[in-house]
Design a protein around this motif. Sequence first.
Motif, PDB file in Angstrom:
ATOM      1  N   LEU A  75      -6.470  -3.775  -4.118  1.00 47.81           N
ATOM      2  CA  LEU A  75      -5.859  -2.765  -3.264  1.00 47.81           C
ATOM      3  C   LEU A  75      -6.144  -1.360  -3.807  1.00 47.81           C
ATOM      4  CD1 LEU A  75      -4.221  -2.035  -0.825  1.00 47.81           C
ATOM      5  CD2 LEU A  75      -2.156  -2.594  -2.081  1.00 47.81           C
ATOM      6  N   LEU A 120      -8.123   1.517  -1.772  1.00 47.31           N
ATOM      7  CA  LEU A 120      -7.539   2.841  -1.562  1.00 47.31           C
ATOM      8  C   LEU A 120      -8.447   3.939  -2.122  1.00 47.31           C
ATOM      9  CD1 LEU A 120      -3.814   2.013  -2.375  1.00 47.31           C
ATOM     10  CD2 LEU A 120      -4.722   2.680  -0.140  1.00 47.31           C
ATOM     11  N   GLU A 169       0.837  -1.201   0.000  1.00 44.02           N
ATOM     12  CA  GLU A 169       0.000   0.000   0.000  1.00 44.02           C
ATOM     13  C   GLU A 169       0.875   1.256   0.000  1.00 44.02           C
ATOM     14  OE1 GLU A 169      -2.753   1.831   3.427  1.00 44.02           O
ATOM     15  OE2 GLU A 169      -3.449  -0.086   2.645  1.00 44.02           O
TER      16      GLU A 169
END
Length: 109
Positions: free
Chosen positions: A52, A56, A16
Amino acid sequence: MNIENTKAQMRKGVLEFCILSVLKEKDAYTSEILDTLKNAKLLVVEGTVYPLLTRLKNDGYLTYRWEESTSGPPRKYYGLTDIGREFLKELNITWNELAGAVNTITSQN
């Protein structure tokens, strides 16, 4: 103990942070993000990155826009939001503290 599993878990832990860092200078589409990560020897697959990126975005750290491509279908370009930039600053501070602590511990002996 399976070293490959441990290495994979370590990479997932920083993914991340790395994705947000890739996007700090300019917007990018998923293939560019993947190439940057792979060139840095952070081995990842699309199946890991797409969820991911979605998370986000849903958390408000990323935004996206569609852009026409001269060589295929339109591309989804991701970029950092203001909240994402602040989050990245905090992650950078945390990373530096963590890296310093790990280096202190692992350099002993």
